[in-house]
Design a protein around this motif. Structure first.
Motif, PDB file in Angstrom:
ATOM      1  N   SER A 206      -1.819  -6.439  25.734  1.00 36.51           N
ATOM      2  CA  SER A 206      -1.173  -6.187  27.023  1.00 36.51           C
ATOM      3  C   SER A 206      -0.176  -7.288  27.360  1.00 36.51           C
ATOM      4  O   SER A 206       0.891  -7.024  27.922  1.00 36.51           O
ATOM      5  CB  SER A 206      -2.226  -6.097  28.136  1.00 36.51           C
TER       6      SER A 206
ATOM      7  N   LYS B 217       3.250  -6.809  25.785  1.00 34.54           N
ATOM      8  CA  LYS B 217       4.079  -5.829  26.507  1.00 34.54           C
ATOM      9  C   LYS B 217       4.505  -6.352  27.880  1.00 34.54           C
ATOM     10  O   LYS B 217       5.630  -6.109  28.321  1.00 34.54           O
ATOM     11  CB  LYS B 217       3.307  -4.506  26.635  1.00 34.54           C
ATOM     12  N   ASP B 218       3.619  -7.083  28.534  1.00 35.07           N
ATOM     13  CA  ASP B 218       3.937  -7.588  29.870  1.00 35.07           C
ATOM     14  C   ASP B 218       5.018  -8.664  29.863  1.00 35.07           C
ATOM     15  O   ASP B 218       5.656  -8.908  30.901  1.00 35.07           O
ATOM     16  CB  ASP B 218       2.684  -8.149  30.540  1.00 35.07           C
TER      17      ASP B 218
ATOM     18  N   SER C  12       7.765  -8.439  28.906  1.00 39.31           N
ATOM     19  CA  SER C  12       9.044  -7.800  29.256  1.00 39.31           C
ATOM     20  C   SER C  12       9.398  -8.022  30.722  1.00 39.31           C
ATOM     21  O   SER C  12      10.563  -7.892  31.104  1.00 39.31           O
ATOM     22  CB  SER C  12       8.982  -6.298  28.959  1.00 39.31           C
TER      23      SER C  12
ATOM     24  N   GLY D   8      11.768  -1.160  20.980  1.00 45.50           N
ATOM     25  CA  GLY D   8      10.441  -0.551  20.880  1.00 45.50           C
ATOM     26  C   GLY D   8       9.816  -0.785  19.511  1.00 45.50           C
ATOM     27  O   GLY D   8       8.612  -1.052  19.404  1.00 45.50           O
TER      28      GLY D   8
ATOM     29  N   TYR E 299       8.535  -4.341  19.298  1.00 49.43           N
ATOM     30  CA  TYR E 299       7.256  -4.471  20.024  1.00 49.43           C
ATOM     31  C   TYR E 299       6.113  -3.880  19.190  1.00 49.43           C
ATOM     32  O   TYR E 299       5.009  -4.449  19.149  1.00 49.43           O
ATOM     33  CB  TYR E 299       7.331  -3.771  21.378  1.00 49.43           C
TER      34      TYR E 299
ATOM     35  N   ILE F 121       2.727  -5.799  17.995  1.00 47.99           N
ATOM     36  CA  ILE F 121       1.396  -5.277  18.292  1.00 47.99           C
ATOM     37  C   ILE F 121       0.622  -5.043  16.994  1.00 47.99           C
ATOM     38  O   ILE F 121      -0.582  -5.322  16.913  1.00 47.99           O
ATOM     39  CB  ILE F 121       1.491  -3.965  19.097  1.00 47.99           C
TER      40      ILE F 121
END
Length: 213
Positions: free
Chosen positions: A151, A154-155, A157, A188, A191, A195
């Motif tokens: 998380s 992604k956060d 960003s 994307g 990312y 991940i």
């Protein structure tokens, strides 16, 4: 394809900033979360109230709002921070609260008898935590910790809100300039790669700690 290679360097520069924020937050938030989790085990109600308030505020308000508060509101009372330190502090305080709750739940699963046995064996409180409690807690909470780490990737960003040139800001700049969605798709993909790497590390660590089962 040539366009992709043309914009890739700027996206990778943005990704390096994303990774920098991610690494700094991870380095500071997990230890802070562990300290807060063990502080909750101290039998002193004022400390519990303060920690509960901190966790409630951090988990109950949006991370974006916390970023804005630290960077834009604190200067009004004389506390001025550059963009990157402000972002890192906001992220660390936010994620430490989540990690604290994760480690707290793990600590509470440890039988109280193990603490008593450690006292009988003349273990100091620090050695009890280091050699007996923390290894077991780590095994228990590892999946939840890695969910938070994913998380966090992604956060990161959200730092674009402070004008930090991360991966999202770089891709949006290229997309707006060239009227193309390709930069967003590339962002994307980057990312997803990050991940994926974290997922591989998580599986390896879970396998390493499987001997505690």
């Amino acid at each position: 394809m040539s366009y992709m290679f043309e914009i890739l360097p700027s996206l990778l520069n943005g990704a390096s900033m994303t990774l920098q924020v991610f690494a700094l937050v991870l380095i500071f938030s997990i230890p802070l979360g562990i300290v807060v989790a063990f502080a909750l085990q101290v039998r002193w109600k004022p400390l519990h109230y303060l920690i509960d308030l901190y966790i409630w505020v951090m988990r109950g308000t949006p991370l974006l709002l916390q970023l804005i508060f630290i960077y834009y509101v604190l200067p009004s009372i004389g506390i001025r921070l550059d963009r990157l330190p402000a972002a890192v502090i906001a992220f660390v305080l936010n994620y430490a609260a989540y990690f604290a709750e994760i480690f707290r739940s793990g600590i509470e699963t440890i039988p109280k008898g193990q603490y008593e046995a450690a006292k009988v064996l003349k273990f100091s409180p620090f050695d009890t935590v280091r050699y007996i409690i923390l290894p077991q807690v780590t095994k228990i909470v590892l999946p939840s910790v890695f969910n938070e780490i994913m998380s966090l990737i992604k956060d990161t960003s959200l730092v674009y809100a402070l004008g930090i040139s991360d991966l999202i800001l770089a891709s949006r700049t290229a997309a707006n300039r060239d009227a193309s969605l390709v930069p967003m798709f590339l962002a994307g993909a980057i990312y997803l790669i990050m991940i994926g790497l974290v997922t591989i590390v998580a599986k390896k660590l879970e396998k390493k700690y499987s001997y505690y089962r």
